[in-house]
Design an enzyme around this catalytic site. Structure first.
Site, PDB file in Angstrom:
ATOM      1  N   GLU A 242       0.882  -1.139  -0.061  1.00 47.90           N
ATOM      2  CA  GLU A 242      -0.085  -0.059   0.091  1.00 47.90           C
ATOM      3  C   GLU A 242       0.905   1.126   0.225  1.00 47.90           C
ATOM      4  O   GLU A 242       0.547   2.119   0.782  1.00 47.90           O
ATOM      5  CB  GLU A 242      -1.056  -0.016   1.224  1.00 47.90           C
ATOM      6  N   ASP A 317      -8.498  -9.000   4.422  1.00 48.33           N
ATOM      7  CA  ASP A 317      -8.113  -7.879   5.273  1.00 48.33           C
ATOM      8  C   ASP A 317      -9.269  -7.625   6.366  1.00 48.33           C
ATOM      9  O   ASP A 317     -10.024  -6.801   6.262  1.00 48.33           O
ATOM     10  CB  ASP A 317      -8.365  -6.838   4.315  1.00 48.33           C
ATOM     11  N   GLU A 345     -12.484  -2.195  12.255  1.00 48.44           N
ATOM     12  CA  GLU A 345     -12.550  -1.747  11.118  1.00 48.44           C
ATOM     13  C   GLU A 345     -13.609  -1.699  10.073  1.00 48.44           C
ATOM     14  O   GLU A 345     -14.271  -1.281   9.476  1.00 48.44           O
ATOM     15  CB  GLU A 345     -11.179  -1.813  10.327  1.00 48.44           C
TER      16      GLU A 345
HETATM   17  O1  GCW Z   1      -6.766  -2.691   4.815  1.00 50.79           O
HETATM   18  C1  GCW Z   1      -5.861  -1.997   5.436  1.00 50.79           C
HETATM   19  C2  GCW Z   1      -6.402  -0.901   6.197  1.00 50.79           C
HETATM   20  C3  GCW Z   1      -5.405   0.054   6.370  1.00 50.79           C
HETATM   21  C4  GCW Z   1      -4.060  -0.529   7.016  1.00 50.79           C
HETATM   22  C5  GCW Z   1      -3.793  -1.706   6.142  1.00 50.79           C
HETATM   23  C6  GCW Z   1      -2.835  -2.723   6.635  1.00 50.79           C
HETATM   24  C7  GCW Z   1      -2.658   0.433   8.415  1.00 50.79           C
HETATM   25  O2  GCW Z   1      -7.521  -0.365   5.695  1.00 50.79           O
HETATM   26  O3  GCW Z   1      -5.823   1.107   7.299  1.00 50.79           O
HETATM   27  O4  GCW Z   1      -3.052   0.389   7.319  1.00 50.79           O
HETATM   28  O5  GCW Z   1      -4.730  -2.615   5.976  1.00 50.79           O
HETATM   29  O6  GCW Z   1      -2.964  -3.568   7.485  1.00 50.79           O
HETATM   30  O7  GCW Z   1      -1.431  -2.375   6.764  1.00 50.79           O
END
Ligand code: GCW
Length: 609
Positions: A242, A317, A345
């Site tokens: 990411e 996730d 989340e």
């Molecule tokens: O899916 C994502 C979350 C992000 C998070 C990421 C991760 C910290 O939406 O907010 O970033 O996972 O776990 O690295």
């Protein structure tokens, strides 16, 4: 920054701790103070009022070599002072007998940013960080006590999307101050590090893990940290994920990156927790749930012994229900840790009552705790007076700690314990109903958010609420809901079978590989996770797929309505402040559950007719 002070009820813990270190046999008298305000700020520690006023603490070096304890009547025996500390809290919650920690590493991961905001935090800003670089030591102490009381022994103080500034001298000094407060409670600090730090700070030309100047920089940084914090735990790393920098930026592997950091920490006994949450890097375009295995399997056996691969419980996730992540099957010579998400989340965030222990127990039923070297939980803690936003979210922090100590505990046992410690259970007439509400809550959430394995159809970015038609051309496709449900005139679901789909089922060990691959044997809870299923398909109930989906959405909604009834009936036994807060949240949860039902049946229904 406006800092909210919590009511902190002082105990004699600190003095007690000092005494414990010096003596092998102590009789200690605790003074118990009444937590006057029922605002949730004392968490599960409120009910120590009226507990026995004397406790005998004994060190016994013949006990097993860990921080376990033995309780017999009013006597707590342990090999270590930490064991006595844990034993004291166990005694306060009424335990007798012997108990030992299952996982050695029982670590919270805070996704706290240095400006005080928290990624996926729903309980206010960070208790550690803010622009002024000031924290409230009393609050950190209260945090430490709460963690110690459930056996948590480590904490990562900052977000995995880490700022390079974290490793500058001024922040490390702050980390030292925090570490000094946490230490007496048996908690070590760890930091998330940005892989590109030396370059980003302008101290090296590159962040290539094989470059000698970079390796030297990390070695010196480790030495600098350990000089201030001799029991520093180590680093947590999100690399090439990411948008974060990582070894791929220099044509190197995850092993090259992790090993460089491991070598820097090794002289001090530090560890590297390297996350496997990667997608869209080397295996861009591949089914997202397969990518972690694709990227890491070939590196099995290539990591230093102080590297632990940290993986989320599911391959996608933190959805309300995922099959377990097959990376736990595939890495045979690499130490592994599971990352669970305490902050909700994708489970209604700060608004929904969802008790997560059943989800984590489900994970352990597929991935044996014996395979794991440790366990990490993404924290749900912030500056809110009650710490977690929702009073019942405290139960998830509690459950994480209890399962990290003993993954064999049942969800029921944990919920019972928490209810007992959190409310004045003598006054509550419908205790069994409250328990049942907690135990049913995760399944209810699955029903109204993702029946039959229908996953990741959340609103973009903030992940609260449904958006099944979600598609933004400029976004990576794997961030878009339509990528996951694949609804069309024929049916719905993601075909991950080996014959006609992406072959994700192949990453699982037997019997799961075959079970999941075959529509006839795939458990219905994962049906649309692994298969594209015709609308007219008959489910086990005899209903068609479409009828079954509608049935489950309705069941989820009805469950939340029943939770509201239960909460109404508990009104007389719960203080007004907390009762009202939870009541308001449950009403919001009901509105949200209806929204999921309405939006999803409306959207998917348009394919059926
Ligand atoms: O899916 C994502 C979350 C992000 C998070 C990421 C991760 C910290 O939406 O907010 O970033 O996972 O776990 O690295």
């Amino acid at each position: 920054m406006k800092r909210e002070m919590r009511e902190y009820v002082a105990t004699e813990n600190n003095r007690w701790w000092m005494m414990v270190i010096c003596l092998s046999f102590i009789i200690c008298h605790f003074s118990f103070c009444v937590a006057l305000a029922e605002d949730g700020s004392r968490l599960w520690l409120r009910n120590d009022v009226g507990a026995a006023d004397s406790l005998i603490l004994k060190i016994d070096i013949k006990m097993p070599k860990d921080d376990g304890y033995r309780i017999s009547g009013n006597t707590v025996t342990a090999r270590t002072p930490k064991g006595l500390l844990y034993g004291k809290y166990a005694w306060l919650r009424g335990e007798q007998g012997e108990s030992h920690p299952y996982f050695k590493l029982r670590i919270l991961n805070h996704w706290d940013n240095l400006n005080g905001s928290i990624e996926r935090g729903y309980a206010g800003n960070s208790i550690f960080w803010n622009e002024e670089m000031e924290f409230d030591p009393q609050l950190i102490k209260a945090y430490a006590e709460a963690n110690a009381s459930i056996g948590i022994n480590g904490t990562v103080l900052n977000n995995v999307n880490a700022s390079p500034n974290m490793l500058t001298r001024k922040y490390i000094k702050k980390v030292k101050e925090i570490a000094d407060i946490l230490r007496p409670w048996g908690i070590r600090v760890y930091l998330s590090v940005n892989f590109g730090t030396p370059k980003a700070l302008g101290e090296t030309e590159t962040a290539d893990p094989l470059d000698p100047s970079v390796r030297l920089w990390w070695k010196k940084k480790a030495a600098q940290i350990y000089k201030l914090i001799p029991d520093f735990g180590g680093f947590l790393v999100k690399a090439n994920s990411e948008g974060q920098p990582g070894p791929f930026d220099y044509g190197r592997t995850h092993a090259d990156g992790a090993n460089m950091l491991a070598d820097a920490l090794k002289p001090f006994d530090g560890i590297v927790m390297w996350r496997s949450f990667v997608y869209g890097a080397k295996h861009k375009g591949e089914d997202r749930v397969k990518q972690a295995v694709s990227e890491f399997a070939e590196l099995d056996g290539k990591f230093r012994d102080n590297v632990i691969l940290q993986s989320k419980n599911g391959p996608l996730d933190f959805q309300p229900r995922e099959p377990y992540a097959p990376i736990f099957d595939q890495m045979k010579q690499t130490s592994q840790m599971a990352e669970l998400q305490i902050t909700q989340e994708y489970l209604g965030q700060g608004d929904h009552l969802v008790f997560l222990a059943p989800m984590w127990k489900e994970f352990f039923s597929f991935v044996s705790p014996s395979k794991l070297r440790g366990i990490a939980g993404v924290a749900n803690i912030g500056l809110d007076k009650n710490w977690c936003g929702h009073h019942f979210a405290q139960a998830n922090w509690y459950a994480f700690g209890r399962l990290a100590w003993n993954p064999a505990m049942s969800s029921r046992q944990i919920a019972e314990e928490w209810l007992q410690l959190t409310f004045d259970s003598e006054k509550i007439a419908n205790k069994d109903d409250l328990l049942s509400m907690m135990l049913r809550s995760r399944e209810a959430c699955v029903d109204y958010m993702m029946p039959l394995g229908l996953h990741h159809i959340f609103k973009f970015d903030h992940h609260m609420g449904p958006q099944p038609d979600g598609y933004i051309p400029s976004y990576p496709l794997e961030w878009c809901p339509i990528y996951y449900h694949k609804a069309d005139k024929q049916g719905i679901g993601f075909d991950r079978t080996t014959t006609t789909g992406t072959g994700a089922t192949k990453q699982y060990r037997e019997p799961y590989c075959s079970l999941y691959d075959d529509l006839k044997t795939c458990p219905e809870q994962y049906l649309l996770w692994f298969h594209h299923v015709p609308w007219t398909y008959r489910t086990l109930s005899g209903r068609t797929l479409w009828e079954e989906l509608k049935y489950r959405y309705q069941r989820g909604v009805s469950e939340v309505e029943d939770f509201i009834r239960i909460w109404q009936e508990s009104k007389d036994g719960i203080d007004e402040e907390r009762w009202k807060a939870v009541d308001a949240k449950l009403k919001k949860q009901s509105i949200d559950a209806h929204e999921w039902q309405r939006v999803c049946t409306g959207y998917f229904g348009s394919f059926v007719n």
